[in-house]
Design a protein around this motif. Sequence first.
Motif, short mmCIF file in Angstrom:
data_model
loop_
_atom_site.label_atom_id
_atom_site.label_comp_id
_atom_site.label_asym_id
_atom_site.label_seq_id
_atom_site.Cartn_x
_atom_site.Cartn_y
_atom_site.Cartn_z
N ARG A 328 0.81 -1.21 0.00
CA ARG A 328 0.00 0.00 0.00
C ARG A 328 0.85 1.27 0.00
O ARG A 328 0.31 2.37 0.17
N TRP A 467 -8.16 1.25 10.65
CA TRP A 467 -8.94 1.73 9.50
C TRP A 467 -8.69 0.87 8.26
O TRP A 467 -9.61 0.59 7.50
N SER A 468 -7.46 0.40 8.07
CA SER A 468 -7.13 -0.17 6.76
C SER A 468 -6.29 -1.44 6.79
O SER A 468 -5.90 -1.95 5.74
N PHE A 475 -12.02 -3.45 9.94
CA PHE A 475 -11.93 -3.37 8.47
C PHE A 475 -12.19 -4.74 7.86
O PHE A 475 -13.17 -4.95 7.17
N MET A 480 -7.44 -1.55 1.48
CA MET A 480 -8.34 -0.42 1.29
C MET A 480 -7.96 0.24 -0.03
O MET A 480 -6.91 0.88 -0.14
N GLU A 496 -12.02 -5.12 -3.03
CA GLU A 496 -11.45 -5.31 -1.70
C GLU A 496 -11.93 -6.68 -1.18
O GLU A 496 -13.11 -6.86 -0.90
#
Length: 638
Positions: A328, A467-468, A475, A480, A496
């Motif tokens: 990421r 969050w990701s 999550f 993400m 996803e």
Amino acid sequence: MDDKKYYTLLKEKFPTKEHVATEIINLEAILQLPKGTEHFISDVHGEFLAFDHVLRNGSGSVKEKLRECFTTKQVDLNALAVLIYYPEQKLNQVKRQKKGNALHDWYQKNIILLVTATNHASKKYTRSKVRKALPPRFSYIIEELLTESHENQDKEHYLHAIIEKIISLGQADELIEDLAYTIQRLVVDHLHVVGDIYDRGPAPDAIMDRLIAYHSVDIQWGNHDIIWMAAMAGSKVALMNLLRISARYGNLDIIEERYGIALRPLVEYSRTHYTPQKKFAPKLAPTADISKLEKDTLNVVQQATAILQFKLEGQLIKRRPDFQLDKRRVLEHIDYETKAITLDGCTYPLVHFAAPTIDPNDPTALTKEETQLIEQLIQSVQQSERLKRHMDFLIEKGSMYLCYNDNLLIHGCIPLHENGDFKSLRINNTQYAGKALLDFFEQQVRISYRQPEVKEDLATDLLWYLWSGECSSLFGKTAMTTFERYYIKDPLAHIEHKNAYYNLRNDQRVCQDILQAFGLSKTGHIINGHTPVKEKDGENPIKANGQMLVIDGGFAKSYQKETGIAGYTLLSNSYGLQLAAHQPFSSIEEAVLYGTDIVSTKRLIETVDDRTTVKETNIGTALTLEMKDLEVLYAHYE
């Protein structure tokens, strides 16, 4: 010595042996009462009006009490229900239509109906608890009205005399309002919010104010809530994400006007470096009335915060190899000459990609201007008294999960492998999985929140992981793909992949294994939010033979096209469990004028042979322990 100290303190609270006996008897009586109604709600996403309506009607519980109390021949149940939901608005409507004797008779009739309904709603509570629930301005009067019997003719005259005097003194409106809100309070004993108060909708701050004023509530943090908490805790990347989402849904006014956070420096920076692009047009409600300049501002702010988010995320991933998020570091996978990106071995051309402040030789580096801007924004966020009050409440009443009355409440998931084993996260050479993983996450949330001046420590970075991250219980996906959805045309790049949990939660055995891992019985339930249930496509929110309940049906208007409804809520009372499905909420005016309600259908999930008592609940366990302590005090009282 410690025993003597606590003994002395107890004696101060109970000055005589008779006081102790009275309290033991009182607690024993409470344990035999039917359990109060629990109300579960999830994923309200800033939709205050719909949320507030569901709270006012108790997901249909108010009307259910009215049906038990009255027949349709006796009373217009819809009209009485609306009076209880919206007393001020209904009173205004009635006073426009009725005058003189007609209004007097209406007051008299409806005060008696409300007193009767209040009496019925209070049956499962002790007199002490009912007294505490009464609003202060008419508490004595309401208690008199509730206590005295209408069957005794002398008392009936007494009661009518009280009502007549209230009307003649011009206090009928105030009494009706207090009775209506007392009924709302008595019908639902406790509220569970299973995550995601924030983002998308226009009024999360109003929801927070409503929750702070609510009589009994707990919250299980959602992924969108954690981002706001992370921003207050000092996470720069979380703040950029928060601002990006707010710009995307046209909600920057929440931040600037209602939380008092200065966004002018961000707006000026965004206008300087970016120009509006169609791809970044804000997602606005059909009724939104804003100028082209405002739309363009939302557009460029969304672009600017997206690039700042990706820069900061790249820096975070680089300093946290344990997070295993190297894939990421998207800005470092771009060929800036050809404007293409290589992800998972596939190369994609970039579209709509404008990043004027990126240095191709060091893509995640912030410019001096950006560094100053972000520090300024963080400082402004942390100085917002109203936002801090709301985030403090989330910390005080919130948790990663809750075990309550044999139910496991969790917003997202328990990360699993395909075979059903718990998926682990390794941090600093320690493995965390299952309950231990969620306990670790909660510990880190609280550490980070207590140290807002520390901005790049492990605890604060873990808030972003929540969050990701692939092993995040909030999550629960492999990645993400925000970057891909913005800048890559190929829809295959946007996918996803969900954690195995979301398939395995249909399996009753897997659900039972999870329940037992959290110390609950095999007959309990897991209650989830997070993933909208696509009812229009035939998806069932009741899974695993009734042991898995998913109550995100789409309060957020942006989800309602794919779900076909406007939210699920859940009710648990002494008789069992009911799931309520809701239709979209139109307006308070329509509810008052036409008596419309938004509960569409209820599904009975589970019934019990014998009514559940307080003794069988979490509260009952605490009261039983308290009783045992008091019995020791009673036996040794000097």
